[in-house]
Design a protein around this motif. Structure first.
Motif, PDB file in Angstrom:
ATOM      1  N   VAL A  59      55.699  61.567  73.532  1.00 16.08           N
ATOM      2  CA  VAL A  59      56.464  60.851  74.717  1.00 16.08           C
ATOM      3  C   VAL A  59      55.694  60.026  75.527  1.00 16.08           C
ATOM      4  O   VAL A  59      55.943  58.773  75.998  1.00 16.08           O
ATOM      5  N   ILE A  60      54.441  60.302  75.895  1.00 18.25           N
ATOM      6  CA  ILE A  60      53.551  59.467  76.802  1.00 18.25           C
ATOM      7  C   ILE A  60      52.948  58.231  75.812  1.00 18.25           C
ATOM      8  O   ILE A  60      53.096  57.223  76.345  1.00 18.25           O
ATOM      9  N   VAL A  61      52.552  58.600  74.742  1.00 18.19           N
ATOM     10  CA  VAL A  61      52.076  57.423  73.987  1.00 18.19           C
ATOM     11  C   VAL A  61      53.019  56.520  73.555  1.00 18.19           C
ATOM     12  O   VAL A  61      52.832  55.308  73.571  1.00 18.19           O
ATOM     13  N   LEU A  62      54.213  56.808  72.869  1.00 20.59           N
ATOM     14  CA  LEU A  62      55.374  55.878  72.514  1.00 20.59           C
ATOM     15  C   LEU A  62      55.895  55.284  73.668  1.00 20.59           C
ATOM     16  O   LEU A  62      56.374  54.022  73.404  1.00 20.59           O
ATOM     17  N   GLY A  63      55.970  55.787  74.732  1.00 18.42           N
ATOM     18  CA  GLY A  63      56.539  55.313  75.971  1.00 18.42           C
ATOM     19  C   GLY A  63      55.596  54.290  76.394  1.00 18.42           C
ATOM     20  O   GLY A  63      56.074  53.042  76.891  1.00 18.42           O
ATOM     21  N   ILE A  64      54.219  54.447  76.364  1.00 18.84           N
ATOM     22  CA  ILE A  64      53.542  53.269  76.834  1.00 18.84           C
ATOM     23  C   ILE A  64      53.459  52.197  75.794  1.00 18.84           C
ATOM     24  O   ILE A  64      53.563  51.018  76.242  1.00 18.84           O
ATOM     25  N   LEU A  65      53.390  52.501  74.396  1.00 16.61           N
ATOM     26  CA  LEU A  65      53.499  51.596  73.300  1.00 16.61           C
ATOM     27  C   LEU A  65      54.770  50.862  73.390  1.00 16.61           C
ATOM     28  O   LEU A  65      54.730  49.429  73.304  1.00 16.61           O
ATOM     29  N   GLU A  66      56.136  51.341  73.999  1.00  8.84           N
ATOM     30  CA  GLU A  66      57.182  50.569  73.967  1.00  8.84           C
ATOM     31  C   GLU A  66      56.965  49.665  75.207  1.00  8.84           C
ATOM     32  O   GLU A  66      57.731  48.538  74.982  1.00  8.84           O
ATOM     33  N   PHE A  67      56.485  49.893  76.189  1.00  8.35           N
ATOM     34  CA  PHE A  67      56.388  49.279  77.179  1.00  8.35           C
ATOM     35  C   PHE A  67      55.683  48.078  77.071  1.00  8.35           C
ATOM     36  O   PHE A  67      55.962  46.798  77.479  1.00  8.35           O
ATOM     37  N   ILE A  68      54.350  48.155  76.270  1.00  8.52           N
ATOM     38  CA  ILE A  68      53.593  47.203  75.922  1.00  8.52           C
ATOM     39  C   ILE A  68      54.344  46.189  74.983  1.00  8.52           C
ATOM     40  O   ILE A  68      54.451  45.061  75.096  1.00  8.52           O
ATOM     41  N   ILE A  69      55.316  46.591  74.045  1.00  9.36           N
ATOM     42  CA  ILE A  69      55.850  45.610  72.896  1.00  9.36           C
ATOM     43  C   ILE A  69      57.036  45.158  73.659  1.00  9.36           C
ATOM     44  O   ILE A  69      56.949  43.796  73.547  1.00  9.36           O
ATOM     45  N   ILE A  70      57.867  45.671  74.664  1.00 10.29           N
ATOM     46  CA  ILE A  70      58.998  44.892  75.348  1.00 10.29           C
ATOM     47  C   ILE A  70      58.331  43.828  76.189  1.00 10.29           C
ATOM     48  O   ILE A  70      58.886  42.924  76.341  1.00 10.29           O
TER      49      ILE A  70
END
Length: 433
Positions: A59-70
Motif C-alpha cells: 500500500v505504501i510503496v505502490l502509493g508512493i510509486l503511483e504518486f511519482i509516476i502521475i
C-alpha cells in the motif's frame, strides 16, 4: 520495516532526479515524508515489532510509486509546453506600501485579543492555556462538550493566518533577493507561526514552518543563477530547522494547555513521526475495510460534508473522524494512521489507486502553475501551493491533510484575502510603464 525503509530510499532518490532535483516538487515531498516516517518506525522496531503485513508494505510503496509516476507524466506535459518555465521575472518591480502593512498588522493584533476573548468565553475558562486545550479536545471529539468559536472569530483567524503566509513569502523574498531582514515582514511570520495555538493546535505552526521552507525554494528556483548543486545548502537548512522543531516539540505541549509530557522526548516524537505506519499496519491486519456508511467517502471527504451539512442543509448528522487510539506491546501509538487510512476505510484498496491519482494530479498541476506565475506582489497560486498544498503533501505520512484541507469556504476566503492584500499593499508596479 527495514525493507520498507530501503525501498522508500530508492523511490525518494528516483523522485529527486525525475523532478530535476527540485526539492519542493510534490512527488519528492510525498516520498521524503514517508522516508522520514519509515525511518522512525524502523528505529522503534524493537518496541513496536519489525514485521509489517505485506499488504501494508505494498500500500505504501505502490502509493508512493503511483504518486511519482502521475506527477512525472503531468510534469512532462507542462515542461513541453511552448511557454516553458520562466526562471526569473524582470518585467516589473513591485513596491510594498509599508504604512498600509502597519495598519493591517495593528488590525491583526486587535483580532488576536478578540479571538482570545472568544476562546475564554465559549469554554468558560479564564486560563487561556486550559481554554485552548478544551477547544482542541472538543474539535477532535475527545470530550462530550461542544465548543465552537463564532464565525467572525474564525474569519479573524483565517485572516491572520492568510496574511501571515503572505508575509512569509515577502520575508523570504526580501531575504533571498536583497539579503535584508525586514522586521515588518517578520512580524507576519510570527502571526503565521502562532495563529493555530489559539485553537489548541500546533498544526498551523508546523504548516507555517513548512511554508517558509517551500517559499525559500520557490524563490531560489526562480533565480537565473539557481543551480541544483546549491541543494546541499537547502537540505542542511531543512535538517537544522527540523532538528530544532523536534527538540522543542515536546515542550510545546504546555503552550496549548496539555500539561507536562511524561514520556521521553524520543518516544513522544516517534508517536508523531513513525507510529502512523505501525497504526496503518494494525488497521490493515484487522482486514475490516472498506467500511460502508450512509455517506460516500465519509472519512476521506469529512470537511466537504461538514460544509454541506452546516451551510447547504445536507441531510446528515455532523460527525467526527473515526481514529481509535492504538497500542502494541504496551506502548501507546496515538491515533494517526497516514493518508492511506481513510482511503482504505472508505474505498478499500481501489481507493488508494484513484485518490492517489487525484492528489498527485492536483498537486503537480498547482505546482507547475505556481512556478510560472509571477503576477502581483505575491502570486496567489504560489501562496496557495506553499501555504496549503505543499504542507498537506508533507504531512501525508501523518494524516489525510490534503483532502481535509478541501474546505470550500476556507479556500475561497483565503484566496480573497490573498487578492485583497496583494492589491491593497501595492505602492508601485510596472517600472517600464
Amino acid at each position: 520495516m527495514g525493507y520498507l525503509f530501503l525501498t522508500i530510499i530508492i523511490l525518494t532518490i528516483s523522485a529527486y532526479y525525475l523532478n530535476g532535483k527540485e526539492l519542493i516538487a510534490p512527488s519528492f515531498l510525498f516520498s521524503v515524508a514517508f522516508l522520514v516516517a519509515s525511518f522512525f518506525a524502523l528505529l522503534n522496531g524493537e518496541k513496536w515489532g519489525y514485521n509489517l503485513n505485506n499488504s501494508t508494505y505494498f500500500v505504501i510503496v505502490l502509493g508512493i510509486l503511483e504518486f511519482i509516476i502521475i506527477s512525472y507524466i503531468i510534469r512532462i506535459i507542462f515542461r513541453t509546453h511552448p511557454n516553458g518555465i520562466n526562471k526569473a521575472n524582470t518585467d516589473h518591480t513591485v513596491f510594498i506600501n509599508n504604512r498600509k502593512l502597519i495598519y493591517v498588522e495593528i488590525i491583526q493584533f486587535i483580532f488576536v485579543f478578540v479571538i482570545i476573548w472568544n476562546v475564554k468565553k465559549v469554554t468558560g475558562q479564564s486560563d487561556i492555556t486550559k481554554a485552548v486545550n478544551m477547544l482542541n479536545y472538543s474539535a477532535n471529539g475527545f470530550i462530550g462538550m461542544s465548543y465552537e468559536l463564532p464565525t467572525y472569530a474564525k474569519l479573524m483567524q483565517n485572516f491572520n493566518f492568510a496574511v501571515g503566509i503572505f508575509g512569509e513569502y515577502l520575508f523570504i523574498k526580501e531575504l533571498v533577493e536583497n539579503r535584508k531582514f525586514k522586521i515588518i515582514f517578520f512580524i507576519e511570520v510570527l502571526f503565521a507561526l502562532s495563529g493555530s495555538i489559539l485553537s489548541g493546535s500546533r498544526g498551523g505552526t508546523l504548516i507555517a514552518i513548512v511554508s517558509l521552507l517551500v517559499f525559500y525554494m520557490l524563490i531560489q528556483q526562480k533565480r537565473i543563477d539557481w543551480n541544483p548543486r546549491k541543494n546541499l545548502i537547502s537540505i542542511l537548512l531543512v535538517i537544522i530547522i527540523a532538528a530544532i522543531v523536534l527538540f522543542l516539540f515536546k515542550q510545546t505541549t504546555t503552550w496549548v494547555g496539555r500539561g507536562e509530557e511524561t514520556r521521553s522526548s524520543f518516544d513522544y516524537i516517534s508517536i508523531y513521526m513513525g507510529a502512523e505506519i505501525k497504526n496503518l499496519d494494525l488497521f490493515i491486519n484487522n482486514g475490516m475495510f472498506p467500511i460502508k456508511t450512509e455517506l460516500f467517502g465519509q472519512q476521506t471527504f469529512v470537511t466537504i460534508y461538514d460544509f454541506l451539512i452546516k451551510h447547504l442543509n445536507y441531510p446528515a448528522q455532523t460527525y467526527n473522524l473515526v481514529l481509535p487510539f492504538q497500542s502494541v506491546n504496551g506502548y501507546g501509538l496515538g491515533n494517526v494512521y497516514t493518508v492511506f487510512y481513510p482511503w482504505l476505510y472508505d474505498f478499500g484498496y481501489s481507493g488508494i489507486l484513484f485518490l492517489t491519482l487525484i492528489m498527485a494530479s492536483i498537486s503537480e498541476i498547482i505546482y507547475e502553475i505556481s512556478i510560472k506565475s509571477s503576477q502581483n506582489i505575491a502570486p496567489y497560486i504560489r501562496l496557495f501551493y506553499g501555504g496549503t498544498v505543499a504542507p498537506c503533501i508533507v504531512f501525508s505520512f501523518f494524516s489525510n491533510r490534503f483532502f481535509e484541507a478541501m474546505n470550500i469556504i476556507t479556500i475561497i476566503v483565503t484566496i480573497v484575502i490573498y487578492w485583497f492584500i496583494n492589491h491593497f499593499l501595492v505602492k508601485e508596479i510596472n517600472k517600464n510603464e
